[in-house]
Each structure stands twice: as structure tokens, then as C-alpha cells.
Design a protein around this motif. Structure first.
Motif, PDB file in Angstrom:
ATOM      1  N   GLU A  98       0.808  -1.229   0.000  1.00  0.00           N
ATOM      2  CA  GLU A  98       0.000   0.000   0.000  1.00  0.00           C
ATOM      3  C   GLU A  98       0.835   1.270   0.000  1.00  0.00           C
ATOM      4  O   GLU A  98       0.362   2.325  -0.415  1.00  0.00           O
ATOM      5  CB  GLU A  98      -1.004   0.005   1.163  1.00  0.00           C
ATOM      6  N   THR A  99       2.082   1.190   0.422  1.00  0.00           N
ATOM      7  CA  THR A  99       2.924   2.391   0.427  1.00  0.00           C
ATOM      8  C   THR A  99       4.248   2.188  -0.306  1.00  0.00           C
ATOM      9  O   THR A  99       5.084   3.081  -0.305  1.00  0.00           O
ATOM     10  CB  THR A  99       3.222   2.851   1.869  1.00  0.00           C
ATOM     11  N   SER A 100       4.427   1.059  -0.948  1.00  0.00           N
ATOM     12  CA  SER A 100       5.693   0.771  -1.619  1.00  0.00           C
ATOM     13  C   SER A 100       5.905   1.698  -2.807  1.00  0.00           C
ATOM     14  O   SER A 100       5.118   1.700  -3.749  1.00  0.00           O
ATOM     15  CB  SER A 100       5.720  -0.674  -2.112  1.00  0.00           C
ATOM     16  N   PRO A 101       6.990   2.470  -2.787  1.00  0.00           N
ATOM     17  CA  PRO A 101       7.273   3.285  -3.972  1.00  0.00           C
ATOM     18  C   PRO A 101       7.609   2.420  -5.184  1.00  0.00           C
ATOM     19  O   PRO A 101       7.348   2.807  -6.317  1.00  0.00           O
ATOM     20  CB  PRO A 101       8.454   4.151  -3.552  1.00  0.00           C
ATOM     21  N   GLY A 102       8.154   1.229  -4.944  1.00  0.00           N
ATOM     22  CA  GLY A 102       8.499   0.341  -6.057  1.00  0.00           C
ATOM     23  C   GLY A 102       7.280  -0.102  -6.847  1.00  0.00           C
ATOM     24  O   GLY A 102       7.285  -0.082  -8.085  1.00  0.00           O
ATOM     25  N   ILE A 103       6.226  -0.483  -6.151  1.00  0.00           N
ATOM     26  CA  ILE A 103       5.010  -0.921  -6.834  1.00  0.00           C
ATOM     27  C   ILE A 103       4.385   0.237  -7.605  1.00  0.00           C
ATOM     28  O   ILE A 103       3.983   0.090  -8.753  1.00  0.00           O
ATOM     29  CB  ILE A 103       3.998  -1.522  -5.835  1.00  0.00           C
ATOM     30  N   GLY A 104       4.328   1.414  -6.983  1.00  0.00           N
ATOM     31  CA  GLY A 104       3.782   2.585  -7.671  1.00  0.00           C
ATOM     32  C   GLY A 104       4.575   2.938  -8.910  1.00  0.00           C
ATOM     33  O   GLY A 104       4.013   3.273  -9.956  1.00  0.00           O
ATOM     34  N   LEU A 105       5.884   2.848  -8.812  1.00  0.00           N
ATOM     35  CA  LEU A 105       6.743   3.158  -9.947  1.00  0.00           C
ATOM     36  C   LEU A 105       6.526   2.160 -11.081  1.00  0.00           C
ATOM     37  O   LEU A 105       6.413   2.548 -12.244  1.00  0.00           O
ATOM     38  CB  LEU A 105       8.201   3.148  -9.496  1.00  0.00           C
ATOM     39  N   ILE A 106       6.443   0.881 -10.757  1.00  0.00           N
ATOM     40  CA  ILE A 106       6.188  -0.145 -11.776  1.00  0.00           C
ATOM     41  C   ILE A 106       4.851   0.110 -12.449  1.00  0.00           C
ATOM     42  O   ILE A 106       4.736   0.050 -13.680  1.00  0.00           O
ATOM     43  CB  ILE A 106       6.245  -1.554 -11.156  1.00  0.00           C
ATOM     44  N   ALA A 107       3.817   0.416 -11.657  1.00  0.00           N
ATOM     45  CA  ALA A 107       2.491   0.675 -12.221  1.00  0.00           C
ATOM     46  C   ALA A 107       2.512   1.880 -13.157  1.00  0.00           C
ATOM     47  O   ALA A 107       1.947   1.843 -14.257  1.00  0.00           O
ATOM     48  CB  ALA A 107       1.476   0.879 -11.098  1.00  0.00           C
ATOM     49  N   GLU A 108       3.175   2.951 -12.747  1.00  0.00           N
ATOM     50  CA  GLU A 108       3.235   4.143 -13.599  1.00  0.00           C
ATOM     51  C   GLU A 108       4.031   3.873 -14.874  1.00  0.00           C
ATOM     52  O   GLU A 108       3.705   4.367 -15.948  1.00  0.00           O
ATOM     53  CB  GLU A 108       3.830   5.323 -12.843  1.00  0.00           C
ATOM     54  N   ALA A 109       5.080   3.067 -14.760  1.00  0.00           N
ATOM     55  CA  ALA A 109       5.909   2.756 -15.930  1.00  0.00           C
ATOM     56  C   ALA A 109       5.129   1.985 -16.990  1.00  0.00           C
ATOM     57  O   ALA A 109       5.469   2.045 -18.175  1.00  0.00           O
ATOM     58  CB  ALA A 109       7.144   1.974 -15.501  1.00  0.00           C
ATOM     59  N   LEU A 110       4.074   1.300 -16.598  1.00  0.00           N
ATOM     60  CA  LEU A 110       3.242   0.589 -17.574  1.00  0.00           C
ATOM     61  C   LEU A 110       2.565   1.555 -18.546  1.00  0.00           C
ATOM     62  O   LEU A 110       2.211   1.169 -19.657  1.00  0.00           O
ATOM     63  CB  LEU A 110       2.178  -0.250 -16.864  1.00  0.00           C
ATOM     64  N   HIS A 111       2.403   2.814 -18.122  1.00  0.00           N
ATOM     65  CA  HIS A 111       1.713   3.814 -18.942  1.00  0.00           C
ATOM     66  C   HIS A 111       2.631   4.933 -19.429  1.00  0.00           C
ATOM     67  O   HIS A 111       2.180   5.828 -20.127  1.00  0.00           O
ATOM     68  CB  HIS A 111       0.550   4.427 -18.144  1.00  0.00           C
ATOM     69  N   ASP A 112       3.882   4.883 -19.026  1.00  0.00           N
ATOM     70  CA  ASP A 112       4.827   5.944 -19.373  1.00  0.00           C
ATOM     71  C   ASP A 112       6.077   5.298 -19.963  1.00  0.00           C
ATOM     72  O   ASP A 112       6.960   4.838 -19.228  1.00  0.00           O
ATOM     73  CB  ASP A 112       5.173   6.746 -18.111  1.00  0.00           C
ATOM     74  N   PRO A 113       6.179   5.243 -21.301  1.00  0.00           N
ATOM     75  CA  PRO A 113       7.312   4.558 -21.928  1.00  0.00           C
ATOM     76  C   PRO A 113       8.680   5.135 -21.552  1.00  0.00           C
ATOM     77  O   PRO A 113       9.651   4.394 -21.438  1.00  0.00           O
ATOM     78  CB  PRO A 113       7.058   4.699 -23.430  1.00  0.00           C
ATOM     79  N   ASP A 114       8.759   6.441 -21.341  1.00  0.00           N
ATOM     80  CA  ASP A 114      10.043   7.039 -20.957  1.00  0.00           C
ATOM     81  C   ASP A 114      10.457   6.577 -19.564  1.00  0.00           C
ATOM     82  O   ASP A 114      11.613   6.226 -19.335  1.00  0.00           O
ATOM     83  CB  ASP A 114       9.969   8.568 -21.002  1.00  0.00           C
ATOM     84  N   LEU A 115       9.502   6.579 -18.640  1.00  0.00           N
ATOM     85  CA  LEU A 115       9.789   6.106 -17.282  1.00  0.00           C
ATOM     86  C   LEU A 115      10.120   4.615 -17.310  1.00  0.00           C
ATOM     87  O   LEU A 115      11.035   4.169 -16.621  1.00  0.00           O
ATOM     88  CB  LEU A 115       8.604   6.383 -16.353  1.00  0.00           C
ATOM     89  N   ALA A 116       9.395   3.844 -18.121  1.00  0.00           N
ATOM     90  CA  ALA A 116       9.671   2.406 -18.238  1.00  0.00           C
ATOM     91  C   ALA A 116      11.098   2.164 -18.721  1.00  0.00           C
ATOM     92  O   ALA A 116      11.807   1.300 -18.190  1.00  0.00           O
ATOM     93  CB  ALA A 116       8.667   1.750 -19.186  1.00  0.00           C
ATOM     94  N   ARG A 117      11.526   2.924 -19.700  1.00  0.00           N
ATOM     95  CA  ARG A 117      12.884   2.780 -20.220  1.00  0.00           C
ATOM     96  C   ARG A 117      13.908   3.122 -19.137  1.00  0.00           C
ATOM     97  O   ARG A 117      14.887   2.399 -18.934  1.00  0.00           O
ATOM     98  CB  ARG A 117      13.083   3.660 -21.454  1.00  0.00           C
ATOM     99  N   GLU A 118      13.689   4.220 -18.417  1.00  0.00           N
ATOM    100  CA  GLU A 118      14.602   4.613 -17.337  1.00  0.00           C
ATOM    101  C   GLU A 118      14.634   3.563 -16.229  1.00  0.00           C
ATOM    102  O   GLU A 118      15.699   3.230 -15.708  1.00  0.00           O
ATOM    103  CB  GLU A 118      14.194   5.972 -16.756  1.00  0.00           C
ATOM    104  N   LEU A 119      13.472   3.051 -15.862  1.00  0.00           N
ATOM    105  CA  LEU A 119      13.385   2.010 -14.835  1.00  0.00           C
ATOM    106  C   LEU A 119      14.183   0.781 -15.270  1.00  0.00           C
ATOM    107  O   LEU A 119      14.982   0.239 -14.504  1.00  0.00           O
ATOM    108  CB  LEU A 119      11.920   1.644 -14.585  1.00  0.00           C
ATOM    109  N   ARG A 120      13.976   0.385 -16.500  1.00  0.00           N
ATOM    110  CA  ARG A 120      14.664  -0.797 -17.034  1.00  0.00           C
ATOM    111  C   ARG A 120      16.170  -0.582 -17.078  1.00  0.00           C
ATOM    112  O   ARG A 120      16.944  -1.429 -16.624  1.00  0.00           O
ATOM    113  CB  ARG A 120      14.113  -1.103 -18.429  1.00  0.00           C
TER     114      ARG A 120
END
Length: 193
Positions: A98-120
Motif C-alpha cells: 500500500e505504500t511501496s514506492p516500487g510498486i507505484g513506480l512499476i504501475a506508472e511505468a506501464l503507462h509511461d514509456p520514458d519512465l519504463a525505459r529509465e526504470l529498465r
């Protein structure tokens, strides 16, 4: 004497990352805003946007900075122990859900290709390389079959964590994690004659 701009910038960066960690812990990633980070850190939104394009980018830097296993894989001599260390770090990044920044970041990266690339590129690939480096050492030591497919090993060990995350099944407890590692290693270990 004039203030040191580099030190001021570094102190602002640290304050922003600390504020981000606190706010994620209090309210979760979904409720995190640049405005809230700026207010908590005592900086302007402009300061944040000068360094990061989005809250996802701030959280990515926070996770990258706080993750301890990145460059050098653990090597205690016991492969199961080292795998437990690697997987436990990932579990820590995904809990509490419920408060994990990692889960939130993964979820947002599913809709943001630039963030997904940076995360990867910034967080995921270096850790995959670390994982494979440790498994190659195990192969060299005869602890794993020389023809063990390291990509399959990655999926066998990390896949269950993300499966459990996506379907809200809870992260594995230490006993289940040990069982997962033991079963995976059994599949990758050369047979003894």
C-alpha cells in the motif's frame, strides 16, 4: 563568504529524496505529488523539475540510491544464501504494497514509456547483470550446470515475486522464499553420479 551552490544543490537533492521517501511511506505512491515533495523538502517545484521530469523519476532515483545490491553481487560462498539476499532486496522494494514506492513506480511505468525505459536501464538491467554475474561464478565453481540458462533462472526466481505482487498474494515469507530457491537450484544443478 558566498554560499557554496553545489553544496546547497546537494542538500536540496537529499531533502527532496528524503521527503519523497517519507511521503511514500505515509501515503503511498499514488498520493505522492511534486507539490507535496516540494513543501516537505522546503524547496520550490521548479527546483524539483530542474532535476527530474516527474514524480516517477524522483522515486526511481530514490530506489536506485537506496538499493544496496547493484554493482557487486553478494558472494558468501553459499549460492542459496546469496540468492536469498538478492531476492530479499526486491521484496523490500515491493513491500508494504500500500505504500511501496516500487510498486507505484512499476504501475506508472506501464503507462509511461520514458519512465519504463529509465526504470529498465537504471534499476532493472544492472540488477539482472548482478544476478547473472553471481550465477556465472556458481557455474564456474560447479554449483550450477554449465549449460543452465541464466535467463530462465532469472524468471524462475524473480517471476513468482512479481506474480504475487500483481495478484495481491503477498510477498513470500522466509520459508517460502527458501523453498523457491531450493527448487530452482535443484532444477539448475548438475546431477550427481
Amino acid at each position: 563568504m558566498a554560499p557554496n551552490a553545489a553544496r546547497r544543490s546537494e542538500s536540496s537533492r537529499k531533502a527532496i529524496l528524503a521527503a519523497t521517501a517519507e511521503l511514500c511511506g505515509e501515503n503511498g505512491y499514488a498520493r505522492l505529488t511534486i507539490e507535496a515533495i516540494a513543501a516537505r523538502a522546503g524547496v520550490s517545484k521548479k527546483t524539483i523539475y530542474r532535476w527530474w521530469p516527474s514524480k516517477g523519476a524522483v522515486v526511481l532515483e530514490l530506489l536506485d540510491q537506496t538499493a544496496t545490491i547493484a554493482i557487486e553481487p553478494p558472494d558468501s560462498g553459499d549460492l542459496a544464501t546469496d540468492l536469498r539476499t538478492l531476492l530479499t532486496e526486491v521484496i523490500g522494494m515491493l513491500t508494504p504494497p500500500e505504500t511501496s514506492p516500487g510498486i507505484g513506480l512499476i504501475a506508472e511505468a506501464l503507462h509511461d514509456p520514458d519512465l519504463a525505459r529509465e526504470l529498465r536501464e537504471r534499476l532493472i538491467r544492472p540488477r539482472i547483470a548482478t544476478f547473472k554475474q553471481r550465477l556465472r561464478r556458481a557455474q564456474d565453481a560447479g554449483q550450477l550446470s554449465p549449460d543452465a540458462d541464466l535467463d530462465v533462472a532469472l524468471d524462475l526466481l524473480y517471476g513468482p515475486l512479481y506474480h504475487r505482487m500483481v495478484f495481491h498474494l503477498g510477498m513470500p515469507d522466509p520459508s517460502y522464499l527458501d523453498s523457491l530457491i531450493a527448487h530452482t537450484l535443484r532444477a539448475l544443478t548438475p546431477p550427481r553420479h
